[in-house]
Design an enzyme around this catalytic site. Sequence first.
Site, mmCIF file in Angstrom:
data_model
loop_
_atom_site.group_PDB
_atom_site.id
_atom_site.type_symbol
_atom_site.label_atom_id
_atom_site.label_comp_id
_atom_site.label_asym_id
_atom_site.label_seq_id
_atom_site.Cartn_x
_atom_site.Cartn_y
_atom_site.Cartn_z
ATOM 1 N N SER A 211 0.835 -1.194 0.000
ATOM 2 C CA SER A 211 0.000 0.000 0.000
ATOM 3 C C SER A 211 0.875 1.250 0.000
ATOM 4 C CB SER A 211 -0.869 -0.034 1.268
ATOM 5 O OG SER A 211 -1.652 1.107 1.333
ATOM 6 N N HIS A 213 0.161 4.428 0.742
ATOM 7 C CA HIS A 213 0.033 5.452 1.784
ATOM 8 C C HIS A 213 0.673 5.057 3.107
ATOM 9 C CE1 HIS A 213 -3.469 4.039 4.337
ATOM 10 N NE2 HIS A 213 -3.647 3.258 3.298
ATOM 11 N N CYS A 338 -8.540 1.296 11.198
ATOM 12 C CA CYS A 338 -9.885 0.859 10.804
ATOM 13 C C CYS A 338 -10.738 0.594 12.030
ATOM 14 C CB CYS A 338 -9.826 -0.412 9.987
ATOM 15 S SG CYS A 338 -8.610 -0.346 8.716
HETATM 16 N N1 PLP Z 1 -2.874 -4.830 5.566
HETATM 17 C C1 PLP Z 1 -2.265 -4.207 6.579
HETATM 18 C C2 PLP Z 1 -1.285 -4.956 7.422
HETATM 19 C C3 PLP Z 1 -2.546 -2.870 6.850
HETATM 20 O O1 PLP Z 1 -1.938 -2.263 7.862
HETATM 21 C C4 PLP Z 1 -3.494 -2.209 6.036
HETATM 22 C C5 PLP Z 1 -3.901 -0.836 6.341
HETATM 23 O O2 PLP Z 1 -4.179 -0.508 7.498
HETATM 24 C C6 PLP Z 1 -4.091 -2.887 4.985
HETATM 25 C C7 PLP Z 1 -3.763 -4.195 4.783
HETATM 26 C C8 PLP Z 1 -5.077 -2.198 4.069
HETATM 27 O O3 PLP Z 1 -4.377 -1.298 3.242
HETATM 28 P P1 PLP Z 1 -5.078 -0.179 2.332
HETATM 29 O O4 PLP Z 1 -5.374 0.957 3.234
HETATM 30 O O5 PLP Z 1 -4.049 0.188 1.296
HETATM 31 O O6 PLP Z 1 -6.264 -0.777 1.718
#
Ligand code: PLP
Length: 717
Positions: A211, A213, A338
């Site tokens: 990701s 960001h 989240c």
């Molecule tokens: N996987 C992990 C370990 C993460 O920390 C996150 C984001 O919090 C994600 C997946 C999801 O990423 P994205 O925000 O790019 O959808």
Amino acid sequence: MTCTMEIYLDANATTPVLPEARAAALAAMSADYGNPSSTHSAGLKARALVDETRACARRVLGAPTGELLFLSGATEGIQMAVLSALTALRQRRERGESIPQLLLFGATEHKAVPEALRHWNLLLSLNLQVLSIPVGADGRHDLGWLRQHAPRAGLVCTMAANNETGVVSDLAGIQAALEASPALWMVDSVQALGKLPLSLGQRPIDYAPFSGHKLYAPKGVGLLYVREGAPITPLITGGGQEGALRSGTENMPGIAALGAVLKLLEAGNLFKAAGVLASHRERLTVALRDAFPKIVFNADPALSLPTTLNFSVPGVSSQVLLNLFDAAQIRVSSGSACGAARAQPSHVLEAMGLPAWRCASAVRLSFGPATPSGLIDEACERIRECGASLRDNCLVPSIQRPTAAVERINRHAVGGLVCYLVADPSSRRCVIIDPLPDQVEPLAQWVRCRNYVLAAVLQTSSHRSVVSCAAALWKSIPAVLADTAEVDSLGWPRGAAEIALGGQRLTRLHSPGSSRDATAYLLHDAQGPCAVFVGDALTPRVRGGDVDPGDSPQRAALLRQLQAAVGDGTLLLSRHDPDDLYASTLNHEMAQLMSPAPVAEPAALSPGELLARIARGDKIVLVDVREPYEYRLGSAPQPGLAVAREAVPVSSILNAIPHWRAGDPDTTRVLFCRSGSRSAQAARALRRLGLERTASLAGGIALWPDAGHAARRIDRA
Ligand code: PLP
């Protein structure tokens, strides 16, 4: 201390966009705005940028072969990986082959993974069994369990590093456990990028999502690595971009920005080496230990990312810690971003089998690999100030501070149950009513630190739902601070008609209800009765007002009893208060008995509406309802207009109600706090008690018009 500069230590949630990445994104939106599918020179230039970025990503990730797809982020990458693996399983089943029956994911995985597994398993009608791989107390996968189940697994999802604790998975161990397995293997590598060496091509990893960001690129761009030969099913079809594996015109600003970050990562001078990051973490650890001597860290630093700390402080909730850090202009979080809006214990810490208090009170502090050393120094200084603020306010063990502010009625709520501490500053005597086991230490701390004499520990009932922890409380208080007398089963001194608290006194009123011995306690001051601690007697009505008035003759009897004993406006304080209504009154209870009516929702004014009201000459008082431990770290921003202000912490708002009732009826009180949620709740409760001219400031200090300018973000100097 008044801090104006924001220190952002929540990098595992997201990161600011680096200036180089911003510049690259801007260029892709201005001079170089071509569509990489166009065949003219603008398009060719854009295509070259996409190719260049992909090539750089291959080098950084150690993935010379296989697919490396640009998409919107890790959640999409996870969907595509899961869809691809499950579609392949379904196709095999359709061909009549027998397929493995398990889909496995690490118990500490980001929610996107189990949700995607369940979703696609259902949608593709596979009906395979989705199981979580247990983790040990160190947060690492149980490899024995995995080895045992791997032969029956069709897909195994693990992560490279955990977003909440920073625990780094033993990928070599997982690889070995999967040796005899037919399973495809996905490794969520979001938190590893830029912090751990990655050589994807050297492991049998089939899918790895990333990701942008989380590493200084903007939101909305990510990567999915797919091993050469691993099944792929497009999630999005259309114009055939990304080799027809991920259609849709490319997010060129995002790809350009990600490319700039990857180049910096490859060059290696901006992103700090692991040793430097570990020394940053060590300095933060020392500062945290100085600030909170009883702190416990929830992950072993030797097994974790050098950029993440996850900790709990006994007796201090994560909400208090977040408020405290926020007041010091340090942004941290209580777990994954989240989950931050849902006040639930961390599933990651629960999976590690940590005690409930540690799961419910954990705080995550995470910084990015480009964080400058000076920022860490500043953060350490502020963290020590946070500790001093808790000590000054008697919230953690500290030397006696008899000068710490004391209010008459102190409300301590945990999970919808409320304990009251009634204090008399003139005589330094106090009484505790209905304490809960989790509150023993904080309450004892309150008494010890302020040097008060504990005159009694009372219960309003001996009903089995009420756990008595009086003995534990008395034990935690030095003998010189304990006014010991022989007491009855509810803690009332035998033979006493009242308990004296300087100019105040407590009497009792038998009020059979939840138990035969249920008792209400009446607090009297020089003017007469001022509050009644009613225990559970009013519970149904106090909770919401949708109960048939005839349901509780006992309640009606108690109301009649109270009417004879106290005035209609006297505050009735319940042991049960799941909706944070704070108090009721006989007036309110009687009105509800006659015709239950919903209370009008208080206005949540936007900062602009507040300023407009002040400008048009409304009588406004701004009430800062944050707690004293927050005030100490920084005053709230000024609205830029002359307007009266008061500081009335939510925990002692009950004490202000009588003054507000007696005050100017034309004045509107606008309550504000850090995020707008405590103030909205308090405003609702006050309106319910008849203080109709009460509003709250939507978004709290976070959205205050000046706040954005005052707080200069300095993740990177
Ligand atoms: N996987 C992990 C370990 C993460 O920390 C996150 C984001 O919090 C994600 C997946 C999801 O990423 P994205 O925000 O790019 O959808």
